[in-house]
Write a protein that holds these residues in place. Structure first.
Motif, PDB file in Angstrom:
ATOM      1  N   GLY A  39       0.815  -1.208   0.000  1.00 23.87           N
ATOM      2  CA  GLY A  39       0.000   0.000   0.000  1.00 23.87           C
ATOM      3  C   GLY A  39       0.848   1.257   0.000  1.00 23.87           C
ATOM      4  N   PHE A  40       0.258   2.355  -0.423  1.00 21.91           N
ATOM      5  CA  PHE A  40       0.932   3.655  -0.496  1.00 21.91           C
ATOM      6  C   PHE A  40       0.395   4.567   0.594  1.00 21.91           C
ATOM      7  N   SER A  41       1.306   5.249   1.286  1.00 18.63           N
ATOM      8  CA  SER A  41       0.905   6.220   2.299  1.00 18.63           C
ATOM      9  C   SER A  41       1.014   7.614   1.696  1.00 18.63           C
ATOM     10  N   GLY A  42      -0.116   8.278   1.563  1.00 16.32           N
ATOM     11  CA  GLY A  42      -0.111   9.649   1.082  1.00 16.32           C
ATOM     12  C   GLY A  42       0.525  10.600   2.083  1.00 16.32           C
ATOM     13  N   LYS A  74       4.421   9.474   1.785  1.00 21.26           N
ATOM     14  CA  LYS A  74       4.852   9.287   0.387  1.00 21.26           C
ATOM     15  C   LYS A  74       5.770   8.077   0.245  1.00 21.26           C
ATOM     16  N   ARG A  75       5.461   7.010   0.969  1.00 20.13           N
ATOM     17  CA  ARG A  75       6.244   5.776   0.935  1.00 20.13           C
ATOM     18  C   ARG A  75       5.324   4.599   0.633  1.00 20.13           C
ATOM     19  N   ILE A  76       5.909   3.493   0.167  1.00 28.53           N
ATOM     20  CA  ILE A  76       5.189   2.259  -0.132  1.00 28.53           C
ATOM     21  C   ILE A  76       5.507   1.262   0.981  1.00 28.53           C
ATOM     22  N   ASP A  86       8.757  -0.636   5.011  1.00 27.98           N
ATOM     23  CA  ASP A  86       8.942   0.316   3.923  1.00 27.98           C
ATOM     24  C   ASP A  86       9.649  -0.402   2.781  1.00 27.98           C
ATOM     25  N   THR A 112       9.580   1.005  -0.474  1.00 26.82           N
ATOM     26  CA  THR A 112       9.516   1.985  -1.547  1.00 26.82           C
ATOM     27  C   THR A 112      10.596   1.762  -2.602  1.00 26.82           C
TER      28      THR A 112
END
Length: 82
Positions: free
Chosen positions: A8-11, A14-16, A39, A41
Motif C-alpha cells: 500500500g501507499f501512504s499519502g 509518500k512511501r510504499i 517500507d 519503496t
C-alpha cells in the motif's frame, strides 16, 4: 488466506509499505495493516522499473475522475565524458 501480504501507499509519508492485512471496516475493498509493516519503496520502484523495461509497453491506470496515469520506463545510455 485471511491475512495476505498487502502492498500500500501512504499519502502522508509518500512511501510504499508491505505487510499482513485484514479487511478494513471503513469501506469495501479497503485493507488495514495488522502488525508490523515494512517500507519497500525503493525495492518496489526498482522492480516496477525493470518490469516496464522488460515489457517495453505503457501501462495505463484509470483514475476515478477519468484521468489516467501512464507508466513507462526508458533506458538512457550513459554519456561519455568529454
Amino acid at each position: 488466506m485471511s491475512n495476505p501480504i498487502t502492498v500500500g501507499f501512504s499519502g502522508l509519508t509518500k512511501r510504499i509499505f508491505a505487510g499482513r492485512s485484514k479487511p478494513g471496516k471503513l469501506a469495501p475493498g479497503v485493507r488495514q495493516f495488522t502488525g508490523e509493516k515494512f517500507d519497500v519503496t525503493d525495492e518496489a520502484i526498482f522492480a516496477v522499473a525493470h518490469l516496464m523495461v522488460a515489457r517495453d509497453d505503457i501501462i495505463v491506470i484509470p483514475l476515478q475522475n477519468g484521468d489516467e496515469i501512464h507508466l513507462r520506463a526508458d533506458i538512457k545510455e550513459k554519456r561519455e565524458a568529454s
